[in-house]
Design an enzyme around this catalytic site. Structure first.
Site, PDB file in Angstrom:
ATOM      1  N   ASP A  32       9.754   8.942  11.097  1.00 23.15           N
ATOM      2  CA  ASP A  32       8.534   8.788  10.286  1.00 23.15           C
ATOM      3  C   ASP A  32       8.381   9.990   9.355  1.00 23.15           C
ATOM      4  O   ASP A  32       9.248  10.230   8.513  1.00 23.15           O
ATOM      5  CB  ASP A  32       7.352   8.564  11.252  1.00 23.15           C
ATOM      6  CG  ASP A  32       6.140   7.989  10.580  1.00 23.15           C
ATOM      7  OD1 ASP A  32       5.909   8.269   9.399  1.00 23.15           O
ATOM      8  OD2 ASP A  32       5.377   7.253  11.236  1.00 23.15           O
ATOM      9  N   ASN A  90       2.165   4.765   1.278  1.00 25.02           N
ATOM     10  CA  ASN A  90       2.336   5.432   2.572  1.00 25.02           C
ATOM     11  C   ASN A  90       2.533   6.919   2.281  1.00 25.02           C
ATOM     12  O   ASN A  90       1.837   7.466   1.438  1.00 25.02           O
ATOM     13  CB  ASN A  90       3.491   4.759   3.328  1.00 25.02           C
ATOM     14  CG  ASN A  90       3.442   5.050   4.803  1.00 25.02           C
ATOM     15  OD1 ASN A  90       2.374   5.029   5.400  1.00 25.02           O
ATOM     16  ND2 ASN A  90       4.575   5.340   5.404  1.00 25.02           N
ATOM     17  N   ASN A  98       8.671   7.032   3.831  1.00 24.59           N
ATOM     18  CA  ASN A  98       8.220   8.112   4.691  1.00 24.59           C
ATOM     19  C   ASN A  98       8.874   9.434   4.342  1.00 24.59           C
ATOM     20  O   ASN A  98       9.528   9.589   3.314  1.00 24.59           O
ATOM     21  CB  ASN A  98       8.445   7.722   6.164  1.00 24.59           C
ATOM     22  CG  ASN A  98       7.167   7.186   6.801  1.00 24.59           C
ATOM     23  OD1 ASN A  98       6.101   7.757   6.604  1.00 24.59           O
ATOM     24  ND2 ASN A  98       7.278   6.103   7.548  1.00 24.59           N
ATOM     25  N   ARG A 132       0.847  -1.202   0.000  1.00 22.52           N
ATOM     26  CA  ARG A 132       0.000   0.000   0.000  1.00 22.52           C
ATOM     27  C   ARG A 132       0.874   1.240   0.000  1.00 22.52           C
ATOM     28  O   ARG A 132       2.026   1.212   0.440  1.00 22.52           O
ATOM     29  CB  ARG A 132      -0.909   0.023   1.228  1.00 22.52           C
ATOM     30  CG  ARG A 132      -0.174   0.224   2.554  1.00 22.52           C
ATOM     31  CD  ARG A 132      -1.114   0.782   3.602  1.00 22.52           C
ATOM     32  NE  ARG A 132      -0.570   0.766   4.947  1.00 22.52           N
ATOM     33  CZ  ARG A 132       0.101   1.778   5.511  1.00 22.52           C
ATOM     34  NH1 ARG A 132       0.375   2.860   4.816  1.00 22.52           N
ATOM     35  NH2 ARG A 132       0.524   1.689   6.767  1.00 22.52           N
TER      36      ARG A 132
END
Ligand code: BGC
Ligand code: CA
Length: 297
Positions: free
Chosen positions: A202, A100, A151, A98
């Site tokens: 992140d 991000n 990220n 998926r």
């Protein structure tokens, strides 16, 4: 400096805050909740758009509405009709992947990366993801593969450097960036972290002085880092350990909005950390951000 709850309605995995200067609203996603949210800090009204799969990133389009990276597709979201129209799909041989995090560069391209299946937070199918670029003509190119958790993207104000985080590399990497073509060259690490004490890097954003602000997942912190020296300058703590991303917003781009997650917590942990999954705001930071870029296709 003061930290407070901005949106007092916890979601599951809130991510990707983007300040839309044109409307004075904060866009963000709830990846596991499968929502795009649009929140107005003046009226405190929140508009929620349902997405039919996990949505990793949302960015406004120059022409109206937004582009999202959701599941394995790039799609346009119409804010009026609430319709989602797929424009391209990626990772065809990896149906469990998926999208991000994602962001636009100053030429209006939309960069977003994928990741493999993640049954438990950060326990991901390793090296299954890639970083993609949706160009303004609708073409999609792959920048590189072997990504664990794609990220944090940011660009310097002169657009000569793109910063990138693959979370499980525990580093911030820099590329030489060519704005006219979007070519990336010369990958190098500009900051490394020590797991597990530092948490997992992140999402991130950049301030007008070129310093990076990095949300540290499982550390409840946002760190300010000087990418030229690799030194940590400041840290801000939040009453939620799973801080996921940050952006500057508000009329003067001097309020920092920080998203967080409660995914993976037991009912007991949620009771102990009830603010997990909220959006926070930091005022009085003495730093400002650069405006978030829109998709120009
Ligand atoms: C992902 C999460 C992941 C986290 C780890 C986030 O960007 O959406 O699934 O657990 O990064 O830092
Ligand atoms: Ca993220």
């Amino acid at each position: 400096m003061a930290v407070s709850v901005a949106v007092d309605e916890p979601g599951l995995l809130l991510e990707g805050p983007h300040w839309d200067s044109r409307t004075g609203t904060l866009l963000y996603v709830d990846i596991h909740g499968q929502h795009v949210h649009r929140w107005d800090p003046v009226t405190k009204q929140k508009d929620t758009y349902d997405i039919d799969c996990m949505v990793g990133a949302v960015v406004p389009r120059e022409s109206g509405g937004a582009v999202v990276a959701a599941g394995t597709k790039f799609a346009f979201l119409d804010f009026e009709t609430r319709q989602l129209n797929t424009v391209a799909t990626v990772d065809p041989h990896k149906p469990r992947n998926r999208f991000n995090d994602g962001k636009c560069d100053a030429a209006g391209r939309f960069w977003a990366g994928t990741m493999g299946d993640e049954p438990v937070p950060t326990k991901v199918d390793r090296k299954a993801g890639s970083l993609y670029c949706l160009h303004t003509d609708g073409n999609v190119t792959k920048a590189f593969n072997e990504v664990d958790i794609s990220n944090g993207l940011a660009w310097t104000s002169d657009n000569s450097i793109m910063y990138y985080i693959d979370s499980l590399q525990y580093s911030v990497d820099a590329f030489d960036f060519d704005l006219p073509t979007g070519m990336l060259r010369n990958r190098r690490q500009v900051k490394t972290f020590d797991p597990p004490v530092d948490g997992v890097p992140d999402g991130m954003c950049i301030d007008t002085d070129g310093k990076l602000w990095i949300a540290m997942f499982d550390a409840g912190q946002v760190l300010q880092v000087d990418p030229e020296t690799g030194t940590q300058l400041r840290s801000i703590s939040f009453p939620a350990p799973r801080t996921t991303s940050c952006c500057f917003g508000g009329p003067n781009l001097d309020i920092m909005y920080v998203t967080s997650s409660r995914v993976g917590y037991s009912a007991e942990e949620v009771q102990q950390k009830p603010l997990s999954g909220c959006v926070f705001q930091v005022t009085g930071l003495g730093a400002r951000g650069t405006p978030g870029m829109c998709y120009n296709g």
